[in-house]
Scaffold this motif. Structure first.
Motif, short mmCIF file in Angstrom:
data_model
loop_
_atom_site.label_atom_id
_atom_site.label_comp_id
_atom_site.label_asym_id
_atom_site.label_seq_id
_atom_site.Cartn_x
_atom_site.Cartn_y
_atom_site.Cartn_z
N VAL A 17 0.82 -1.21 0.00
CA VAL A 17 0.00 0.00 0.00
C VAL A 17 0.85 1.26 0.00
N THR A 46 1.75 -7.78 6.07
CA THR A 46 0.62 -8.13 5.21
C THR A 46 0.05 -9.47 5.66
N TYR A 53 -10.83 -6.53 2.17
CA TYR A 53 -10.16 -6.46 3.47
C TYR A 53 -11.17 -6.37 4.60
N ASP A 59 -2.11 -6.54 10.90
CA ASP A 59 -1.93 -6.18 9.49
C ASP A 59 -1.50 -4.73 9.38
N GLU A 60 -0.74 -4.43 8.34
CA GLU A 60 -0.22 -3.07 8.15
C GLU A 60 -1.34 -2.05 7.95
N VAL A 61 -2.49 -2.49 7.48
CA VAL A 61 -3.61 -1.57 7.29
C VAL A 61 -4.07 -0.99 8.63
N GLU A 62 -3.91 -1.79 9.69
CA GLU A 62 -4.31 -1.30 11.01
C GLU A 62 -3.43 -0.14 11.46
N MET A 64 -2.42 2.21 9.40
CA MET A 64 -3.07 3.35 8.75
C MET A 64 -4.32 3.76 9.53
N GLN A 91 -5.51 -1.36 -3.13
CA GLN A 91 -5.32 -0.15 -2.35
C GLN A 91 -6.66 0.52 -2.03
N ARG A 94 -8.75 -1.12 0.78
CA ARG A 94 -8.20 -0.95 2.12
C ARG A 94 -8.43 0.46 2.66
N VAL A 95 -8.29 1.43 1.80
CA VAL A 95 -8.60 2.80 2.22
C VAL A 95 -10.08 2.93 2.54
N VAL A 98 -10.88 1.34 5.99
CA VAL A 98 -10.48 2.21 7.10
C VAL A 98 -11.44 3.38 7.22
#
Length: 703
Positions: A17, A46, A53, A59-62, A64, A91, A94-95, A98
């Motif tokens: 991302v 990841t 998602y 996870d790296e999204v968390e 963000m 991408q 995931r955005v 969030v």
């Protein structure tokens, strides 16, 4: 509207991302733009690698999520996040995930833009960016790293033609570092020294990166009068371009609480709930539910209806994840927001792991026929093979679906598209200019959605056009010609491009009291998207087969065909529309049907039974002639005008009796369940005059 794009939020770590190369220069962006920068070192990895998602600890999204949570706490009035996704669903999703959890709107104005035009526009607008990573055929580290996009543009276009690369690097072909752009109001970045590192010496597509060693800022002349596009911000008024580091290691305290579970009022009587199951076949089937008798109001009625459908689904071994499409009919569009509040308590992304259903919402004269305030139809599939397009980001592509409903759902070669209004995608406002502007935009929006499935409205089987009662009579006649011209244009484009065969779709026009946002028109297409190009299509203009059905309940006459529209995909799909106008009734019954209140009850019922026989006979005739049966039925809607001065019970009983005769005589229709949904309307028909007394819409499939 205050957008998060007025702030810079950076997560630092190489990942799918976010990008790492050149990140040390990023801190200077705050000073160049005069805006605060929030950054956080990514601690996750990841762990959730699927396309869609859902919240996954570690996870790296968390990371963000934590970063944006901190920004929202510091600046509560922020309500949107802007991202640069062009074609990456990974991408974008995931955005959007969030943003959904934080109550923010996702903005993706580059989404689905033509990359060649986009690259040209970026260069034209003065964006100075250099290549800092290459990883594709035709891009050589020693030759291309450090080059400006403007200088490399001709080569990128050449490589696009030669080997199909994404000219904007959307596929990871290259990464860039912006040194100057219109948003850099205070200073530009000057790279003094750098080093080229070769990560992979592959002979076809070598991977190399540019490692910045030294740089400085070159300030612009008008810096003294600027404090950034965001003005003086709380906590940053003493220093322009301040940098914040966000710590923390858990999302526990940041999670937005889910809405409370839905509750049906204790005083609600379920005896007034009537459930209609359209077919006994369980691969794809539809369910309709409405209130019969006294009702408490829209929120209570809709809660009870959705609860009843949910209960039935679970009893049959299904859930909302199995639903393909939802028709939401309400009694008053003024209460649309209330209806959505109830809706989101039942249909959620968490419950629909394969994607939320597509949806169409209109106002109907429900109370006039004793239906209560809410009526819901759902289309259900059993194999969970559907493909859902759900774009929540606001973009220039097509209207976003921020709520729990999707733009389109593909199941077994049939694409069910959500109702499209004439909304301008980037502003999400109805197009100014009245009917013509709204209809053109609604069709363009539908075409954009179809394009995501490598298709077009030229592949439409059925197009339902909901027209607002606020339209003048003279305006309604424009609709049919405009849609016909639009479809002809798309058919021509498809044939020029040598794509799959085009269809001659069925057109159904429905007059509704009101539409969402006060729109004048809403378009709801159904498309066929074949798995292969070998498809045989029979349309309204083609001759029928010579095969004749037997045991006809009502004698067939040649003029009956003028009442029908059909679209047949051989051995796959049979879509039929039967229109019954006053003139047709006069021909059938030998007298003009009296719609006035003084019509005698017995005579009305007798003539109504003749009308229903006529409709069922024509539907049966077309089914049998094209090797379909009532077992293949997926949905049958009977639209009836409120001018009929009849009750739903009488009409429902009449249709059931006629279908019963088919069970006894022809042994073709289902005998163990109601197979139709009754839809009260102000008007309907196969033309924009919408002067039918009854319109039957049948959809059958062998898929």
């Amino acid at each position: 509207m205050t957008l998060l794009m007025n702030w810079i939020a950076i997560c630092t770590k190489l990942s799918y991302v976010t990008m790492q190369v050149g990140h040390r220069i990023i801190t200077s962006y705050a000073e160049c733009m005069g805006l605060p920068l929030f950054r956080r070192r990514i601690s996750g990895s990841t762990r959730h690698s699927h396309l869609s998602y859902s919240m996954t600890p570690g996870d790296e999204v968390e990371d963000m999520f934590i970063l944006l949570s901190e920004i929202k706490q510091k600046f509560p009035y922020i309500n949107a996040v802007s991202s640069g996704a062009i074609a990456s669903d990974y991408q974008r999703l995931r955005v959007e995930s969030v943003c959904s959890r934080l109550g923010l709107v996702s903005l993706a104005y580059l989404w689905k833009q033509d990359q060649t035009l986009l690259l040209d526009e970026m260069i034209e607008k003065g964006i100075v960016a250099i290549i800092i990573k290459v990883a594709a055929m035709g891009l050589v580290p020693a030759k291309h790293l450090g080059k400006e996009l403007a200088d490399l543009q001709p080569h990128l276009l050449q490589m696009k033609e030669f080997c199909g690369i994404n000219v904007c690097g959307e596929g990871g072909e290259y990464e860039t570092l912006t040194l100057d752009c219109p948003l850099f109001t205070n200073a530009r970045i000057v790279l003094d020294k750098f080093q080229i590192l070769l990560h992979s010496p592959d002979s076809i597509a070598p991977v190399g990166v540019l490692h910045p060693i030294a740089f400085h800022l070159e300030y612009k002349t008008d810096i003294s009068s600027l404090r950034g596009a965001g003005g003086n911000l709380d906590g940053c008024s003493d220093k322009m371009g301040c940098v914040h580091v966000v710590e923390g290691s858990s999302t526990e305290n940041c999670i937005v609480r889910c809405q409370s579970s839905h509750l049906v009022p204790d005083n609600y009587s379920y005896e007034h709930l009537r459930l209609c199951i359209s077919t006994t076949k369980r691969d794809v089937f539809s369910v309709g539910c409405w209130i019969e008798g006294p009702s408490l109001g829209l929120p209570e009625d809709l809660t009870a209806v959705l609860w009843r459908i949910e209960s039935l689904l679970r009893t049959e071994g299904f859930d909302w994840v199995d639903v393909l499409y939802i028709h939401l009919y309400i009694s008053d569009m003024k209460h649309f927001a209330l209806a959505n509040e109830v809706y989101v308590k039942f249909i959620t992304e968490k419950k629909c792991s394969l994607g939320v259903p597509s949806r169409s919402t209109i106002e109907l004269p429900l109370k006039q026929v004793g239906y209560g305030h809410a009526y819901v139809e759902v289309l259900v599939a059993s194999d969970r093979s559907k493909r859902v397009l759900h774009v929540q980001s606001i973009s220039c592509w097509a209207p976003s679906c921020i709520g729990p409903y999707s733009q389109a759902t593909l199941d077994k070669e049939v694409l069910y598209m959500a109702g499209q209004l004439g909304l301008d995608p980037p502003t999400m406002a109805l197009c100014a200019g009245g009917l013509v502007a709204e209809l053109v935009q609604a069709l363009e929006n539908s075409e954009a959605v179809a394009n995501c499935f490598n298709s077009s409205l030229a592949s439409a089987i059925l197009i339902v056009v909901y027209c607002s009662a606020y339209l003048q009579s003279s305006e309604r006649y424009k609709i049919q010609q405009m849609i016909t011209d639009f479809i002809k244009q798309k058919v021509s484009e498809m044939q020029t491009a040598c794509m799959r065969s085009a269809f001659d779709p069925i057109f159904l026009y429905v007059l509704a009291p009101d539409l969402p946002k006060g729109a004048l028109v809403e378009v709801k297409p159904v498309l066929h998207i074949p798995e292969n190009s070998e498809v045989s299509v029979e349309t309204n203009q083609q001759q029928a087969h010579n095969k004749k059905p037997h045991d006809r309940v009502l004698e067939y006459a040649r003029w009956h065909d003028s009442c029908c529209q059909k679209c047949i995909v051989s051995e796959k799909i049979c879509a039929v529309l039967v229109s019954v106008t006053k003139d047709v009734v006069a021909d059938m019954c030998g007298t003009n049907l009296q719609i006035a209140q003084g019509f005698e009850a017995n005579g009305f019922v007798k003539d109504m039974k003749t009308i229903v026989k006529f409709c069922i006979n024509l539907l049966d005739k077309i089914l049998v002639e094209n090797n379909f049966s009532w077992e293949d039925l997926k949905s049958l809607r009977v639209y009836f005008t409120t001018d009929l001065s009849t009750t739903v019970d009488v009409l429902s009983l009449t249709i059931s009796e006629v279908l019963g005769e088919f069970v006894e005589v022809g042994k073709r229709a289902q005998g163990n369940g109601t197979i139709f949904n009754l839809i009260p309307v102000l008007g309907s028909g196969g033309s924009s005059s919408m002067d039918d007394l009854i319109t039957c819409e049948l959809f059958a499939s062998k898929l």
